[in-house]
Design a protein around this motif. Structure first.
Motif, PDB file in Angstrom:
ATOM      1  N   ASN A   1       3.655   9.792  -4.614  1.00  0.00           N
ATOM      2  CA  ASN A   1       4.993   9.842  -5.186  1.00  0.00           C
ATOM      3  C   ASN A   1       5.185   8.689  -6.159  1.00  0.00           C
ATOM      4  OD1 ASN A   1       8.030   9.413  -5.365  1.00  0.00           O
ATOM      5  ND2 ASN A   1       7.936  11.297  -4.166  1.00  0.00           N
ATOM      6  N   GLU A   2       5.641   9.019  -7.367  1.00  0.00           N
ATOM      7  CA  GLU A   2       6.003   8.023  -8.368  1.00  0.00           C
ATOM      8  C   GLU A   2       7.419   8.307  -8.867  1.00  0.00           C
ATOM      9  OE1 GLU A   2       3.204   7.934 -11.555  1.00  0.00           O
ATOM     10  OE2 GLU A   2       1.485   7.463 -10.275  1.00  0.00           O
ATOM     11  N   GLY A   3       8.365   8.407  -7.941  1.00  0.00           N
ATOM     12  CA  GLY A   3       9.698   8.851  -8.301  1.00  0.00           C
ATOM     13  C   GLY A   3       9.786  10.361  -8.274  1.00  0.00           C
TER      14      GLY A   3
ATOM     15  N   TYR B   1       0.848  -1.185   0.000  1.00  0.00           N
ATOM     16  CA  TYR B   1       0.000   0.000   0.000  1.00  0.00           C
ATOM     17  C   TYR B   1       0.887   1.240   0.000  1.00  0.00           C
ATOM     18  CZ  TYR B   1      -3.841  -3.129   1.218  1.00  0.00           C
ATOM     19  OH  TYR B   1      -4.783  -4.127   1.202  1.00  0.00           O
ATOM     20  N   GLU B   2       0.819   2.026  -1.071  1.00  0.00           N
ATOM     21  CA  GLU B   2       1.647   3.223  -1.161  1.00  0.00           C
ATOM     22  C   GLU B   2       1.082   4.320  -0.270  1.00  0.00           C
ATOM     23  OE1 GLU B   2       1.667   5.065  -4.963  1.00  0.00           O
ATOM     24  OE2 GLU B   2      -0.503   5.301  -5.059  1.00  0.00           O
ATOM     25  N   THR B   3       1.963   5.171   0.210  1.00  0.00           N
ATOM     26  CA  THR B   3       1.553   6.292   1.048  1.00  0.00           C
ATOM     27  C   THR B   3       1.040   7.432   0.168  1.00  0.00           C
ATOM     28  OG1 THR B   3       3.215   5.719   2.713  1.00  0.00           O
ATOM     29  CG2 THR B   3       2.325   7.948   2.782  1.00  0.00           C
ATOM     30  N   PHE B   4      -0.109   7.995   0.543  1.00  0.00           N
ATOM     31  CA  PHE B   4      -0.623   9.172  -0.152  1.00  0.00           C
ATOM     32  C   PHE B   4      -1.426  10.004   0.835  1.00  0.00           C
ATOM     33  CE2 PHE B   4      -3.838   5.902  -0.730  1.00  0.00           C
ATOM     34  CZ  PHE B   4      -5.057   6.547  -0.603  1.00  0.00           C
ATOM     35  N   THR B   5      -1.641  11.269   0.503  1.00  0.00           N
ATOM     36  CA  THR B   5      -2.368  12.178   1.386  1.00  0.00           C
ATOM     37  C   THR B   5      -3.535  12.798   0.630  1.00  0.00           C
ATOM     38  OG1 THR B   5      -1.002  14.120   0.844  1.00  0.00           O
ATOM     39  CG2 THR B   5      -0.282  12.739   2.686  1.00  0.00           C
ATOM     40  N   LEU B   6      -4.541  13.220   1.396  1.00  0.00           N
ATOM     41  CA  LEU B   6      -5.714  13.897   0.855  1.00  0.00           C
ATOM     42  C   LEU B   6      -5.984  15.104   1.730  1.00  0.00           C
ATOM     43  CD1 LEU B   6      -8.175  13.815  -1.151  1.00  0.00           C
ATOM     44  CD2 LEU B   6      -9.416  12.589   0.649  1.00  0.00           C
TER      45      LEU B   6
ATOM     46  N   ALA C   1      -5.430   2.069   2.855  1.00  0.00           N
ATOM     47  CA  ALA C   1      -6.351   2.422   1.770  1.00  0.00           C
ATOM     48  C   ALA C   1      -5.689   2.239   0.422  1.00  0.00           C
ATOM     49  CB  ALA C   1      -6.825   3.866   1.926  1.00  0.00           C
ATOM     50  N   GLN C   2      -6.529   2.049  -0.580  1.00  0.00           N
ATOM     51  CA  GLN C   2      -6.105   2.001  -1.968  1.00  0.00           C
ATOM     52  C   GLN C   2      -7.048   2.851  -2.805  1.00  0.00           C
ATOM     53  OE1 GLN C   2      -6.096  -2.302  -2.724  1.00  0.00           O
ATOM     54  NE2 GLN C   2      -3.861  -2.247  -2.842  1.00  0.00           N
ATOM     55  N   ARG C   3      -6.545   3.340  -3.931  1.00  0.00           N
ATOM     56  CA  ARG C   3      -7.363   4.067  -4.888  1.00  0.00           C
ATOM     57  C   ARG C   3      -7.751   3.116  -6.006  1.00  0.00           C
ATOM     58  NH1 ARG C   3      -2.796   7.127  -4.211  1.00  0.00           N
ATOM     59  NH2 ARG C   3      -2.166   6.932  -6.399  1.00  0.00           N
ATOM     60  N   ARG C   4      -9.013   3.162  -6.401  1.00  0.00           N
ATOM     61  CA  ARG C   4      -9.470   2.259  -7.449  1.00  0.00           C
ATOM     62  C   ARG C   4     -10.557   2.925  -8.283  1.00  0.00           C
ATOM     63  NH1 ARG C   4     -14.464   0.426  -6.153  1.00  0.00           N
ATOM     64  NH2 ARG C   4     -15.086   0.310  -3.952  1.00  0.00           N
ATOM     65  N   ALA C   5     -10.883   2.278  -9.403  1.00  0.00           N
ATOM     66  CA  ALA C   5     -11.930   2.786 -10.279  1.00  0.00           C
ATOM     67  C   ALA C   5     -13.298   2.559  -9.656  1.00  0.00           C
ATOM     68  CB  ALA C   5     -11.853   2.099 -11.636  1.00  0.00           C
TER      69      ALA C   5
ATOM     70  N   PHE D   1      -5.440  17.555   6.562  1.00  0.00           N
ATOM     71  CA  PHE D   1      -5.202  16.469   5.613  1.00  0.00           C
ATOM     72  C   PHE D   1      -5.143  15.147   6.367  1.00  0.00           C
ATOM     73  CE2 PHE D   1      -1.077  17.945   7.056  1.00  0.00           C
ATOM     74  CZ  PHE D   1      -0.376  16.777   7.304  1.00  0.00           C
ATOM     75  N   VAL D   2      -5.287  14.069   5.609  1.00  0.00           N
ATOM     76  CA  VAL D   2      -5.175  12.710   6.129  1.00  0.00           C
ATOM     77  C   VAL D   2      -4.110  11.985   5.311  1.00  0.00           C
ATOM     78  CG1 VAL D   2      -6.312  10.464   6.356  1.00  0.00           C
ATOM     79  CG2 VAL D   2      -7.531  12.542   6.997  1.00  0.00           C
ATOM     80  N   THR D   3      -3.222  11.275   6.003  1.00  0.00           N
ATOM     81  CA  THR D   3      -2.209  10.469   5.327  1.00  0.00           C
ATOM     82  C   THR D   3      -2.609   9.004   5.415  1.00  0.00           C
ATOM     83  OG1 THR D   3      -0.469  12.057   5.898  1.00  0.00           O
ATOM     84  CG2 THR D   3       0.233   9.863   5.229  1.00  0.00           C
ATOM     85  N   PHE D   4      -2.655   8.344   4.287  1.00  0.00           N
ATOM     86  CA  PHE D   4      -3.037   6.935   4.219  1.00  0.00           C
ATOM     87  C   PHE D   4      -1.786   6.060   4.121  1.00  0.00           C
ATOM     88  CE2 PHE D   4      -6.408   9.506   2.407  1.00  0.00           C
ATOM     89  CZ  PHE D   4      -7.547   9.015   3.031  1.00  0.00           C
ATOM     90  N   ASN D   5      -1.863   4.882   4.732  1.00  0.00           N
ATOM     91  CA  ASN D   5      -0.775   3.903   4.693  1.00  0.00           C
ATOM     92  C   ASN D   5       0.512   4.459   5.299  1.00  0.00           C
ATOM     93  OD1 ASN D   5      -2.578   2.218   3.196  1.00  0.00           O
ATOM     94  ND2 ASN D   5      -2.015   3.352   1.348  1.00  0.00           N
ATOM     95  N   ASP D   6       0.345   5.228   6.366  1.00  0.00           N
ATOM     96  CA  ASP D   6       1.484   5.835   7.067  1.00  0.00           C
ATOM     97  C   ASP D   6       1.798   5.004   8.312  1.00  0.00           C
ATOM     98  OD1 ASP D   6       3.421   7.399   8.190  1.00  0.00           O
ATOM     99  OD2 ASP D   6       2.077   9.047   8.744  1.00  0.00           O
ATOM    100  N   GLU D   7       2.826   4.198   8.249  1.00  0.00           N
ATOM    101  CA  GLU D   7       3.167   3.317   9.359  1.00  0.00           C
ATOM    102  C   GLU D   7       3.798   4.058  10.535  1.00  0.00           C
ATOM    103  OE1 GLU D   7       5.653   0.356   7.640  1.00  0.00           O
ATOM    104  OE2 GLU D   7       4.009  -0.684   6.627  1.00  0.00           O
TER     105      GLU D   7
END
Length: 306
Positions: free
Chosen positions: A111-113, A3-8, A29-33, A14-20
């Motif tokens: 982040n994707e690089g 699960y990649e880390t991302f914020t909203l 959380a994951q993002r999906r269609a 804001f909320v940070t997802f997948n933040d250990e």
């Protein structure tokens, strides 16, 4: 990491997802269609088109689901802290500071690089109202996407158009006559031109913010790579400036004192097609006249299609 880390959210809310590293709770959380089942459960309308400027719910490539689960680390109190954080960041009163956007748009960052961000609006939030203290409740957030592209989190502000001024002058004819030098005589107001380049490292058109500073008469900014330009029928004095904001919605132009300058744009300005295409773009600043201190800056974010 599965699960990649991302914020909203914004800068402070804001909320940070997948933040250990979170001390109180972990939101996986994951993002999906969006699926047909989501459409039925959320009971949403499905209009056609991308719908950048409409006010309805948009389904398809213009939306996505954040699907996740809350794991409290500090007990019942942190469980409620996590759910309230989600409700707060999805509050429709939140707005990114974009004069061309609807209220409620916030930033999704990952982040994707390279750090990227997407302008989104949470439309529907599915969080349990009653939570068992021993539970790990699941949630869903349906988000509308503002534009069909992601931007870099870093703002590029390096492009400055700083002209070399050629002074103009009048002619005083001496009593014994005037000898014209072989290189001519410059008559009239100060003039100048400036060139520079901007590198959009993404693979989608980037939309710039341009600051034009006086003293300058009838300034014109040209992207010589695309051949498009914007120009003003206006005089800026020393210390005066125009901020031109160009985005997917359109163009705004205001002076540093807040005066709307859109009506001063020339009729042939390419306001619908002025952008920084992927790669290096060359720009020029020209004018009827300009004096020392006149210059322009161009800032933008690298962009990628979604």
């Amino acid at each position: 990491m599965l699960y990649e880390t991302f914020t909203l959210g914004g800068d402070t809310n804001f909320v940070t997802f997948n933040d250990e590293s979170s001390p109180n709770y972990y939101i996986r959380a994951q993002r999906r269609a969006v699926t047909a089942r989501d459409i039925r459960q959320f009971d949403v309308n499905i209009p056609d088109g991308m719908g950048v400027v409409d006010y309805q719910t948009l389904i398809g490539r213009s939306s996505f689901i954040i699907d996740g689960r809350i794991y409290p680390i500090g007990g019942e109190a942190t469980l409620y802290e996590a759910t309230e954080a989600l409700r707060k960041v999805c509050n429709p009163k939140i707005s990114q500071e974009d004069p061309s956007s609807d209220d409620g748009y916030i930033l999704l960052k990952w982040n994707e690089g390279v750090g990227k961000q997407l302008r989104v609006k949470p439309l529907f939030v599915d969080i349990p109202e009653v939570i068992n203290r021993a539970s790990t409740p699941s949630f869903r957030i349906l988000c509308k996407i503002r534009y069909p592209f992601a931007e870099s989190q870093t703002l590029n502000v390096a492009t400055t158009l700083n002209p070399v001024i050629t002074p103009g002058s009048g002619i005083v004819i001496p009593t014994d006559g005037l000898v014209i030098p072989t290189n001519g005589v410059l008559i009239g107001a100060d003039s100048g031109t400036a060139t520079n380049s901007a590198d959009n490292k993404g693979d989608y058109n980037a939309y710039p913010v341009i600051n034009i500073h006086g003293p300058i008469v009838n300034p014109r900014i040209t992207n010589t790579t695309t051949g498009k330009f914007i120009a003003f029928n206006h005089t800026l004095g020393a210390g005066e400036s125009i901020v031109v904001t160009i985005d997917y919605d359109g163009v705004t132009a205001r002076t540093n004192t807040g005066v709307d300058m859109f009506q001063k744009l020339t009729a042939d300005s390419d306001i619908d097609n002025f952008y920084i295409r992927p790669g290096v773009n060359s720009f020029s600043l020209t004018a009827s006249t300009m004096s020392a201190g006149a210059h322009a800056t161009i800032s933008f974010r690298d962009s990628w299609p979604i």
